[in-house]
Write a protein that holds these residues in place. Structure first.
Motif, PDB file in Angstrom:
ATOM      1  N   THR A 156      43.073  38.205  35.946  1.00 61.77           N
ATOM      2  CA  THR A 156      41.785  38.787  35.554  1.00 61.77           C
ATOM      3  C   THR A 156      41.831  39.323  34.132  1.00 61.77           C
ATOM      4  O   THR A 156      41.086  40.226  33.772  1.00 61.77           O
ATOM      5  N   SER A 168      32.663  34.610  43.183  1.00 64.35           N
ATOM      6  CA  SER A 168      33.133  35.930  42.738  1.00 64.35           C
ATOM      7  C   SER A 168      34.645  35.960  42.532  1.00 64.35           C
ATOM      8  O   SER A 168      35.169  36.880  41.906  1.00 64.35           O
ATOM      9  N   GLU A 169      35.352  34.950  43.040  1.00 70.18           N
ATOM     10  CA  GLU A 169      36.801  34.904  42.916  1.00 70.18           C
ATOM     11  C   GLU A 169      37.261  34.142  41.674  1.00 70.18           C
ATOM     12  O   GLU A 169      38.455  34.040  41.422  1.00 70.18           O
ATOM     13  N   TYR A 229      36.794  32.964  37.360  1.00 72.98           N
ATOM     14  CA  TYR A 229      36.564  33.583  36.053  1.00 72.98           C
ATOM     15  C   TYR A 229      35.076  33.751  35.773  1.00 72.98           C
ATOM     16  O   TYR A 229      34.621  34.824  35.379  1.00 72.98           O
ATOM     17  N   ARG A 246      33.452  36.351  38.170  1.00 69.84           N
ATOM     18  CA  ARG A 246      34.219  37.569  38.424  1.00 69.84           C
ATOM     19  C   ARG A 246      33.433  38.829  38.075  1.00 69.84           C
ATOM     20  O   ARG A 246      33.302  39.747  38.905  1.00 69.84           O
TER      21      ARG A 246
END
Length: 980
Positions: A399, A457-458, A460, A463
């Motif tokens: 992340t 949502s998981e 890039y 996110r």
């Protein structure tokens, strides 16, 4: 049977055998004899090297220095075919003759070729404007998506650039330079006489020819929409004399032509060890991985195309129906394109052939997955020592800033487009007399578009918003009515007059709805459950609708005197609802003349010159693409909220100033051209000079508030100039019985310059435009300047003299004040090429054919943004870099400077095709069969160090290789063409 009878029977048998042998020998003599003769031209001069062939066989010879020939093994019923470059071929029945005298006449087919022009056709001899025509035999082969792919590099002055390998990205088309600062859509598209078409609506296999109207004298018949030139597409029609079923298909394989050369895991570890960074590297290199991230997100794209057509007719009707299916895979795993195209055309004549009714119906259905180019940024940054998956099989991901697993993005995110396009037109043509023809055309089109996007949502991309979904849809309708009246007459044998008058009514309706949301508690439903998002903002939902109408009157007069003196004049009067009440209507005139020099009496003895024509033309055209409907009006837009009596309400304010003086941009063009045909059609070509001035350019200017209620206004202010020289040459280098070689070369020089940006009401000294795509520290930095006296897209930035031994930029202090600041920015490059060229070669040997095509540019600069983003040692060791970063040695935060402006001159082997045509004369059911192998984008010769010197060339900031990119493909295609 008695002994005497037996003897008589035996003698009879011998007599029959002898008679049969005699007949056979005579038959053999009759079937196999030698034919001699002489071949001359129409002036009685012997022709050397004429091919003489027994039709339908490989038996043949060529004439000697005196025009004589002798050909053996000729049967009485054979036909001899005589062919010679620049002469009309002849087929002569032998009919038992042993000596044949032949006279070949000049082939005027090139000059008598019918070329489609606006609202009609003309022969090449009669054309007075600048018109280029490309027919099916000269189209680019291999994987083609639309007419632009067929034309690329074929027409002098027509620039077609493919900035990306994404199958969804349309090529950028420009004719004779940049035409405007505001939404340059390139040439106006006309398909089968219907104006305002879409290149993607016609399957390449259905196209017969393409005409390009290059100057204003030929394009002004289309008025306020033709400033960028006009491309006329003519589709195939059925023939009443031939019933035919045709199949064309291919299978293609594509790989990246030049993917980024990133540090491998071993390269990264070598750098760590060499620079004693082992301790810092432990945080990254703990997975025992060796990953080629571009290898993970790319693939061998497999594409296939199938086109089936049926055509035919009778004495009073013809028809053609076709279906084309294309399924294409891009070299990126998230990129695909599927298209089904149906086309039907029918024409019927009646009332003693005076009435002709035509019907055309077309349907296009497309499923498209455009690539998310952010994945190439992630693949460039993600370290090769990171794995694709964790040991438990889950995705490995991070992340960090600009870090993420690009393969996960492809697997869990999507962007899908579903597009349908239906249109039909009917035309009625009636011959009132032999000279007077009326035509009425009705056209209806409906295009539907549906877009769905979801970023998990998981990943890039999803996110930060914790999952992002977008759905949008639009519908576009077009209604068109056009009527024309054409009068053709001849006054004696010398004078030919054609008069055209017409009326056009067109309405375009557009409506769109869109919605997006974020913060989804599950990723399972993607973009199909927008209401479950938890963070809907006021601007996330919207809809719009607009309409504009165009009404036109137009006329044209053509006059020709013995094909020696020709004159064309056109006038179009356009009224558009887009423009202000003070400028609803505009007039677009043109005039052009041609002198057939070779038709003069004093040229009759110049035997080596077949045709020479001088053309001069001037005209005015317009551009209204830069203006959306309702831009002339004062509009309100949403601006926050206000509280009243216990409730919150949406607040509005003026979001657009009214300007009743808005009108179309106007382009006046002057053109001089020389057309020639030499040496019995062995050499032909054209040379042209043009000067094109665009005035009243649209742009949005900053204005004071008050007195204005909004701080910007759209206005007609600027001027732009394009001047250039174009040429095209075609030569039959070799033409023998078995071997032929034809070569064609076209080139164009163009100079572009902005000549005016201000007037008494709206002014600006210069416009700073162009960003560099989100590189850290450069969000407020521009790359390009628009300024009077300079071309569009001029690079304007700090000037760098290289990298010093400490890995720092050597920046010039232009203003000599001892510091480096924005005041030191200067002009460092021009993305507009000085010269653009294309070179086609076609070779034929018996049944084999080989063609190869080069194209390229000279004198253009390219801003290598990829080098700025991925070739800096400061990124190591937490992010990957290109291998060139180590050689460059830069160890300073990136700066936008001339170090990254490189020479983009290049030559590309764009297309090479090897084909074989089978001899099907003995097969009654198969008319022709051809197999071919095509290679596309085979190699590029250039000094440019980026991925590809051919980059995006639209807008006011062209000439940049983007940070988020899509490499181009190298494609090999195996295809077959069959006609039954």
């Amino acid at each position: 049977m008695t002994k005497s009878e037996k003897q008589n029977l035996s003698q009879l048998r011998k007599a029959i055998i002898i008679l049969f042998l005699c007949m056979f020998s005579f038959g053999m003599m009759a079937q196999s004899h030698t034919v001699t003769g002489t071949v001359k031209d129409n002036k009685g001069e012997p022709l050397i090297g004429v091919t003489v062939q027994v039709q339908g066989t490989t038996t043949g010879t060529v004439t000697d220095i005196d025009g004589n020939f002798a050909i053996q093994n000729v049967r009485p019923n054979d036909n001899l075919e005589f062919s010679y470059v620049g002469m009309k071929s002849q087929v002569i029945p032998v009919q038992g003759k042993t000596n044949i005298q032949v006279t070949l006449s000049d082939d005027s087919e090139l000059l008598d070729e019918v070329v489609v022009v606006g609202y009609g056709t003309q022969t090449r001899r009669e054309i007075t404007g600048s018109v280029a025509n490309v027919t099916e035999k000269d189209f680019n082969q291999g994987v083609t998506r639309n007419a632009a792919d067929l034309l690329q590099g074929k027409v002098a002055g027509l620039s077609i650039t493919s900035a990306s390998g994404d199958l969804n990205d349309n090529p950028i088309i420009r004719l004779r330079g940049v035409n405007t600062l505001q939404r340059d859509n390139g040439p106006f598209i006309v398909i089968d006489g219907v104006p305002g078409g879409d290149l993607s609506s016609v399957a390449p296999q259905d196209i017969e020819s393409i005409s390009v109207l290059k100057d204003a004298s030929s394009a002004a018949i289309y008025g306020s929409r033709s400033a960028g030139g006009v491309i006329l597409i003519t589709t195939k029609r059925g023939s009443g004399s031939t019933q035919r079923i045709s199949y064309d298909g291919y299978l293609a394989f594509s790989n990246a032509a030049n993917k980024p050369d990133m540090l491998s895991a071993q390269d990264w570890r070598d750098y760590v060890n060499k620079n004693n960074l082992q301790e810092q590297a432990k945080a990254f290199d703990r997975y025992n991985a060796d990953t080629d991230w571009f290898g993970e997100i790319m693939r061998t794209g497999i594409s296939h195309n199938h086109s089936l057509s049926l055509s035919g007719g009778g004495s009073a009707h013809n028809y053609r129906a076709s279906v084309n299916y294309r399924n294409m895979e891009g070299i990126m795993k998230d990129n695909s394109f599927e298209n089904i195209n149906f086309r039907f055309q029918f024409s019927q004549r009646a009332i003693n052939n005076k009435l002709r009714v035509g019907l055309t119906g077309v349907a296009n259905i497309r499923n498209i997955s455009p690539s998310n180019k952010t994945n190439t940024m992630l693949a460039s940054n993600f370290l090769p020592v990171y794995p694709v998956y964790n040991p438990d099989g889950s995705w490995f991901d991070l992340t960090e800033w600009n870090q993420g697993n690009p393969l996960r993005q492809i697997a869990e995110n999507y962007r899908d487009i579903k597009n349908v396009d239906f249109y039909g037109n009917g035309d009625v043509e009636f011959n009132f007399t032999e000279d007077l023809i009326g035509k009425l055309t009705l056209y209806k089109q409906r295009m539907g578009f549906d877009y769905a996007q979801y970023d998990s949502s998981e990943t890039y991309s999803g996110r930060d918003p914790k999952g992002f979904a977008n759905r949008s849809a639009f519908t576009r309708n077009k209604d068109l009515l056009e009527s024309t009246l054409t009068y053709n007459t001849r006054l004696g044998d010398a004078h030919k007059i054609t008069l055209l008058g017409g009326y056009s009514w067109e309405q375009n309706d557009f409506q769109r709805v869109y919605a997006q949301n974020r913060f989804f508690i599950t990723n399972l439903l993607g973009a199909n459950d927008l209401q479950s998002g938890q963070n809907l903002l006021p601007e996330d939902v919207g809809s719009e609708k607009n309409m504009f109408r165009l009404i036109s009157f137009f006329t044209r007069a053509n006059y020709a005197f013995k094909e020696r003196y020709m004159l064309t004049a056109t006038l179009r009067y356009d009224g558009s609802s887009k423009f202000g009440p003070n400028n609803k209507w505009g007039t677009f005139p043109s005039i052009s003349a041609a002198w057939g020099i070779s038709q003069e009496e004093f040229m009759k003895d110049v035997n080596w010159l077949d045709d020479l024509k001088l053309r001069v033309g001037y005209g005015v055209t317009g551009n209204q693409y830069g203006l959306d409907p309702y831009r002339t009006l004062e509009l309100y837009g949403r601006y926050g909220s206000y509280y009243d009596s216990g409730n919150w309400y949406t607040a509005y304010r003026i979001s657009q100033n009214a300007n009743p003086d808005l009108k179309w941009e106007q382009t006046s063009s002057f053109n001089i051209g020389l057309d020639f045909v030499l040496l019995k059609n062995r050499l032909s070509g054209t040379v042209e000079w043009y000067k094109k001035n665009t005035s009243d350019m649209l742009y949005e200017y900053t204005v004071p508030t008050p007195p204005f209620l909004h701080d910007r206004i759209m206005a007609n202010v600027g001027d732009m100039l394009n001047t250039g020289i174009e040429f095209a040459l075609t030569a039959g280098i070799i033409q023998t019985k078995d071997f032929g070689w034809t070569t064609s070369f076209n080139g164009a020089f163009n100079r572009n310059k902005v000549t005016k940006l201000s007037n008494d009401l709206y002014s600006t000294n210069r416009l700073y435009v162009g960003d560099v795509g989100g590189i850290r520290g450069m969000s407020a930095t521009t790359s390009t300047i628009i300024e009077e006296g300079y071309p569009v897209g001029q690079f304007y930035m700090l000037k760098c003299d290289g990298i010093d031994s400490n890995g720092k930029y050597i920046i010039e202090d232009i203003d000599k004040d001892g510091t480096i600041s924005d005041a030191d920015r200067t002009y460092v490059g021009n993305p507009q090429p000085d010269f653009v060229f294309g070179w086609q070669n076609t070779l034929n040997y018996k049944n084999w054919d080989l063609s190869f095509f080069f194209r390229g540019t000279y004198g253009n600069d390219v801003l290598n943004i990829g080098k700025i983003a991925y070739s800096n040692l400061q990124s190591l060791i937490g992010a990957n870099v290109r291998k060139e970063a180590i050689a460059i040695g830069l160890n300073q935060a990136p700066q936008l400077c001339s170090y990254y402006v490189e020479d983009g001159s290049h030559i590309r082997l764009d297309n090479a095709t090897l084909g074989y045509t089978f001899n099907t004369s003995k097969l009654g059911w198969l008319n022709s069969a051809r197999l071919y192998l095509t290679g596309q984008n085979l190699f590029v010769l250039t000094k440019y160090t980026g991925l590809d010197p051919e980059v995006r060339m639209d807008g006011v900031d062209p000439g940049k290789e983007e940070r988020e990119f899509y490499p181009k493909a190298r494609t090999f295609t195996f295809g077959v063409s069959l006609n039954f």
